[in-house]
Design a protein around this motif. Structure first.
Motif, short mmCIF file in Angstrom:
data_model
loop_
_atom_site.label_atom_id
_atom_site.label_comp_id
_atom_site.label_asym_id
_atom_site.label_seq_id
_atom_site.Cartn_x
_atom_site.Cartn_y
_atom_site.Cartn_z
N VAL A 2 -1.86 -31.51 -14.50
CA VAL A 2 -3.16 -31.87 -15.11
C VAL A 2 -4.48 -31.51 -14.28
N PRO A 3 -4.29 -32.06 -12.85
CA PRO A 3 -5.76 -31.74 -11.81
C PRO A 3 -6.04 -30.27 -11.77
N PHE A 4 -5.08 -29.41 -11.79
CA PHE A 4 -5.28 -27.87 -11.57
C PHE A 4 -5.83 -27.44 -12.94
N VAL A 5 -5.16 -27.79 -14.01
CA VAL A 5 -5.73 -27.17 -15.37
C VAL A 5 -7.07 -27.55 -15.75
N MET A 6 -7.22 -29.00 -15.23
CA MET A 6 -8.68 -29.59 -15.73
C MET A 6 -9.64 -28.85 -14.94
N ALA A 7 -9.33 -28.59 -13.50
CA ALA A 7 -10.46 -28.15 -12.64
C ALA A 7 -10.47 -26.60 -12.69
N PHE A 8 -9.44 -25.75 -13.07
CA PHE A 8 -9.64 -24.24 -13.10
C PHE A 8 -9.39 -23.85 -14.35
N GLY A 9 -8.98 -24.40 -15.46
CA GLY A 9 -8.65 -24.01 -16.65
C GLY A 9 -7.17 -23.52 -16.68
N ALA A 10 -6.82 -23.05 -17.85
CA ALA A 10 -5.26 -22.77 -18.04
C ALA A 10 -4.87 -21.78 -16.85
N THR A 11 -5.33 -20.61 -16.91
CA THR A 11 -4.96 -19.30 -16.44
C THR A 11 -4.95 -19.70 -14.63
N TRP A 12 -6.16 -19.88 -14.14
CA TRP A 12 -6.26 -20.16 -12.94
C TRP A 12 -5.46 -21.58 -12.34
N GLY A 13 -5.46 -22.66 -13.31
CA GLY A 13 -4.83 -23.51 -12.97
C GLY A 13 -3.37 -23.54 -12.82
N LEU A 14 -2.78 -22.74 -13.72
CA LEU A 14 -1.24 -22.46 -13.62
C LEU A 14 -0.92 -21.69 -12.52
N TRP A 15 -1.69 -20.84 -12.02
CA TRP A 15 -1.57 -20.21 -10.89
C TRP A 15 -1.63 -20.82 -9.49
N ALA A 16 -2.62 -21.67 -9.34
CA ALA A 16 -2.89 -22.48 -8.39
C ALA A 16 -1.78 -23.51 -8.15
N ALA A 17 -1.49 -23.86 -9.29
CA ALA A 17 -0.17 -24.86 -9.15
C ALA A 17 1.02 -24.34 -8.73
N GLY A 18 1.26 -23.22 -9.30
CA GLY A 18 2.42 -22.34 -8.63
C GLY A 18 2.32 -21.96 -7.23
N VAL A 19 0.98 -21.70 -6.68
CA VAL A 19 0.86 -21.47 -5.35
C VAL A 19 1.27 -22.57 -4.54
N VAL A 20 0.66 -23.76 -4.92
CA VAL A 20 0.73 -25.03 -4.05
C VAL A 20 2.50 -25.34 -4.07
N ILE A 21 3.07 -25.29 -5.28
CA ILE A 21 4.65 -25.71 -5.28
C ILE A 21 5.38 -24.47 -4.52
N ALA A 22 5.22 -23.37 -4.57
CA ALA A 22 5.88 -22.27 -3.83
C ALA A 22 5.71 -22.37 -2.52
N SER A 23 4.47 -22.40 -2.07
CA SER A 23 3.98 -22.75 -0.48
C SER A 23 4.97 -23.78 0.06
N ALA A 24 4.63 -25.02 -0.70
CA ALA A 24 5.38 -26.29 -0.28
C ALA A 24 6.95 -26.09 -0.23
N GLY A 25 7.54 -25.35 -0.98
CA GLY A 25 8.84 -25.13 -0.80
C GLY A 25 9.18 -24.32 0.55
N GLY A 26 8.51 -23.34 0.83
CA GLY A 26 8.52 -22.67 2.10
C GLY A 26 8.51 -23.31 3.34
N VAL A 27 7.42 -24.37 3.34
CA VAL A 27 6.78 -25.27 4.35
C VAL A 27 8.12 -26.20 4.51
N LEU A 28 8.81 -26.62 3.43
CA LEU A 28 9.86 -27.81 3.59
C LEU A 28 11.04 -26.89 4.13
N ALA A 29 11.43 -25.74 4.02
CA ALA A 29 12.38 -24.90 4.54
C ALA A 29 12.29 -24.83 6.09
N PHE A 30 10.95 -24.65 6.50
CA PHE A 30 10.80 -24.56 7.92
C PHE A 30 10.93 -26.08 8.57
N LEU A 31 10.56 -26.86 7.96
CA LEU A 31 10.60 -28.45 8.47
C LEU A 31 12.02 -28.76 8.49
#
Length: 419
Positions: free
Chosen positions: A126-155
């Motif tokens: 919701v906050p991503f698509v409300m702030a950036f629209g559907a295309t860039w919102g979904l992309w930004a949400a994907g970047v956050v989720i994927a990046s977080a997964g890598g950081v968790l593997a590091f931790l």
């Protein structure tokens, strides 16, 4: 760690569109509906996103097609045809009053109920698509989720006392293996992997760092969050963690050692997750196993229900794994990576490694629950890739430590000789 995540994010600019799957419309429409849009407004925005993505893929494909690369840009015709097709599916259902829930009725109501029971990912969007629209919102949400997964593997690796270079290797493996590609898809799998890794980190905190309360809270919180994203994953993970804890306790008992309160606590949290998941799913009237089975065997309820679904399911199950193993023998990278990851986790990870194997096994269970060989890119089994992401750096740890220690010993001996 953050620099590696930033590099990964920059690389994702190469594909802002074209990552969606048919189910993406359901999650996006849910998120836009939570943002306050009407059914028709949400349908229009979702269809526009899906058709723009389809047109972008068609344009890229044509630009490198050896016969059609010189033809006119197909964006306009593909977009028009896509919109007509999507509205032709949605309009009659809206006119017939299929307007309940948060999703737009792209499919039969029984099928859409499956997505109504998964609010976690749309709420995250919701906050991503409300702030950036559907295309860039979904992309930004994907970047956050994927990046977080890598950081968790590091931790996780750092909690297991793995040197920083190898912990960064695990983070990089998460990004370059199918984990990263799948996590960037606007689907639930990226969030499922991140939450599963969070649970594994909680297990590592309990059994290796002595931070029992924080670790147990992290595992319990991850299971609750997983219930909102996809309750079957919460069920699988809770069961696998409970089984892992029981196996560790049994092995220690046979060797004359106490099972350990930390292991029993993790097993208890996993078992509680199973019980709570089953109770909440029943209380909230979530789709049942039978509903999922009929969805699989009827092509998303496009055909009449099967009279003997379980018999057909087990027959399909056997056929699926025979074909799956044949394909793995043809391209054995996945099997080899799993073997290396399991070896590293069980040889070097101790009890935490057993919990890692258990968490990765949920990918096998998810695939077994949906034995459909045509589902894109192995996304159902993708959770199993978490095993090599964490296990391979564990496997390499002795080699790296030996290479680091040898120059250090040589330097010490030379210092003594000159001293």
């Amino acid at each position: 760690m953050l620099a590696l995540a930033a590099v990964f994010a920059l690389l994702q600019l190469a594909n802002v569109t074209g990552r969606d799957t048919p189910d993406t419309k359901n999650y996006l429409s849910y998120a836009l509906s939570l943002g306050g849009g009407t059914k028709r407004e949400v349908a229009a925005a979702t269809i526009d996103y899906a058709c723009a993505s389809e047109a972008a893929k068609a344009r890229r494909d044509q630009s490198v097609h050896v016969v059609r690369f010189h033809r006119p840009d197909p964006t306009g015709p593909v977009t028009s045809e896509c919109r007509e097709r999507e509205w032709r599916a949605v309009e009659p259902r809206l006119a017939a009053g299929q307007t309940g829930g948060h999703t737009v009725p792209y499919m039969p109501e029984r099928f859409m109920r499956i997505f109504e029971a998964r609010p976690g990912y749309p709420v995250f969007l919701v906050p991503f698509v409300m702030a950036f629209g559907a295309t860039w919102g979904l992309w930004a949400a994907g970047v956050v989720i994927a990046s977080a997964g890598g950081v968790l593997a590091f931790l996780i690796l750092r909690t297991l006392s793995v040197p920083v270079p190898l912990a960064l290797t695990g983070q990089a493996l998460y990004y370059v293996l199918p984990c990263g590609t799948t996590a960037m898809r606007p689907m639930t799998e990226g969030l499922l992997m991140a939450l599963t890794l969070a649970a594994v980190w909680g297990c590592a905190l309990v059994v290796r760092a002595g931070r029992t309360r924080a670790g147990l809270a992290l595992v319990a919180g991850s299971l609750l969050a997983l219930f909102t994203v996809k309750h079957s994953q919460a069920l699988f993970l809770g069961f696998c963690l409970a089984a892992a804890g029981a196996l560790i306790a049994l092995r220690r008992h046979r060797r004359g050692r106490p099972p350990g309160r930390e292991v029993l606590s993790l097993a208890a949290v996993g078992l509680a997750g199973v019980v709570v998941t089953l109770a909440l799913a029943r209380l909230l009237h979530h789709p049942t196993v039978t509903d999922s089975l009929q969805d699989l065997l009827t092509g998303h309820f496009a055909r009449p229900d099967r009279e003997r679904p379980w018999a057909e399911f087990w027959q399909l199950q056997g056929n699926f794994w025979v074909e799956w193993l044949r394909r793995q023998a043809w391209e054995p990278l996945f099997i080899a990576a799993l073997a290396a990851g399991a070896w590293g986790a069980l040889r070097r990870g101790g009890a935490a490694g057993v919990f890692l194997v258990a968490a990765a096994f949920t990918g096998i269970l998810t695939q077994a629950g949906h034995p459909d060989i045509n589902i894109w890119g192995g996304r159902l089994i993708v959770l199993a890739w978490l095993l090599p992401v964490v296990g391979v750096p564990l496997l390499l740890e002795p080699v790296v430590r030996e290479r680091v220690s040898l120059p250090a010993q040589g330097h010490t001996e030379r210092a003594r000789a000159t001293g």
